[in-house]
Scaffold this motif. Structure first.
Motif, PDB file in Angstrom:
ATOM      1  N   ASP A 161     114.242  24.034  82.887  1.00 37.43           N
ATOM      2  CA  ASP A 161     113.092  24.890  83.175  1.00 37.43           C
ATOM      3  C   ASP A 161     112.911  25.099  84.674  1.00 37.43           C
ATOM      4  O   ASP A 161     112.492  26.176  85.111  1.00 37.43           O
ATOM      5  CB  ASP A 161     111.818  24.269  82.583  1.00 37.43           C
ATOM      6  N   SER A 162     113.231  24.096  85.453  1.00 31.64           N
ATOM      7  CA  SER A 162     113.002  24.165  86.896  1.00 31.64           C
ATOM      8  C   SER A 162     113.905  25.162  87.609  1.00 31.64           C
ATOM      9  O   SER A 162     113.629  25.530  88.756  1.00 31.64           O
ATOM     10  CB  SER A 162     113.193  22.775  87.519  1.00 31.64           C
ATOM     11  N   LYS A 222     114.859  26.090  96.741  1.00 27.04           N
ATOM     12  CA  LYS A 222     113.655  25.393  97.165  1.00 27.04           C
ATOM     13  C   LYS A 222     114.034  24.007  97.702  1.00 27.04           C
ATOM     14  O   LYS A 222     115.063  23.451  97.307  1.00 27.04           O
ATOM     15  CB  LYS A 222     112.704  25.227  95.985  1.00 27.04           C
ATOM     16  N   GLU A 268     113.009  21.257  96.796  1.00 28.94           N
ATOM     17  CA  GLU A 268     113.153  20.332  95.667  1.00 28.94           C
ATOM     18  C   GLU A 268     114.488  20.476  94.946  1.00 28.94           C
ATOM     19  O   GLU A 268     114.798  19.690  94.053  1.00 28.94           O
ATOM     20  CB  GLU A 268     111.999  20.479  94.675  1.00 28.94           C
ATOM     21  N   ASP A 269     115.277  21.474  95.318  1.00 30.96           N
ATOM     22  CA  ASP A 269     116.639  21.589  94.772  1.00 30.96           C
ATOM     23  C   ASP A 269     117.623  20.697  95.528  1.00 30.96           C
ATOM     24  O   ASP A 269     118.787  20.589  95.123  1.00 30.96           O
ATOM     25  CB  ASP A 269     117.119  23.041  94.843  1.00 30.96           C
TER      26      ASP A 269
END
Length: 123
Positions: free
Chosen positions: A62-63, A87, A89-90
């Motif tokens: 989902d992310s 991002k 967070e990746d």
């Protein structure tokens, strides 16, 4: 036995794009489902995307849905992960995996792993 080598990871700014490659050798590559997993510092390894041996079935966490695209070229024994709109967070080490079970909600890894490639996204 399948040998996997990832490439394409590097430092990129948020909003940028990268394409990771997973080159395979050994047993018949086209017989294998292939998955991409990632592991960030202090976190468990997670499934990011998966593609069936024929390319007809894909899975995305989902992310990353709508931002990442997995594809394969069986003639070149290579699977790609196109990553857009990256991002911070990746940021993680991204691993290629051969032989996973691809389900509608998850990917269970198979036996063969590459060495990983580092993706760092700066804010």
């Amino acid at each position: 036995q399948v040998q996997l080598v990832e490439s394409g990871g590097q430092l990129v700014q948020a909003g940028g794009s990268l394409r990771l490659s997973c080159a395979a050798s050994g047993r018949t590559f086209s017989n294998y489902n292939i998955g991409w997993f990632r592991q960030a510092p202090g976190k468990e390894r997670e499934a990011v995307a998966g593609i069936s041996w024929s390319g007809g079935t894909t899975y995305y966490a989902d992310s990353v849905k709508g931002r990442f695209t997995i594809s394969r070229d069986n003639g070149k024994n290579t699977v790609y992960l196109q990553m857009n709109s990256l991002k911070p967070e990746d940021t993680a080490v991204y691993y290629c995996n051969a032989g996973p079970r691809i389900g509608p909600r998850t990917v269970v890894p198979g036996a063969y792993w590459g060495q990983g490639t580092q993706v760092t996204v700066s804010s």
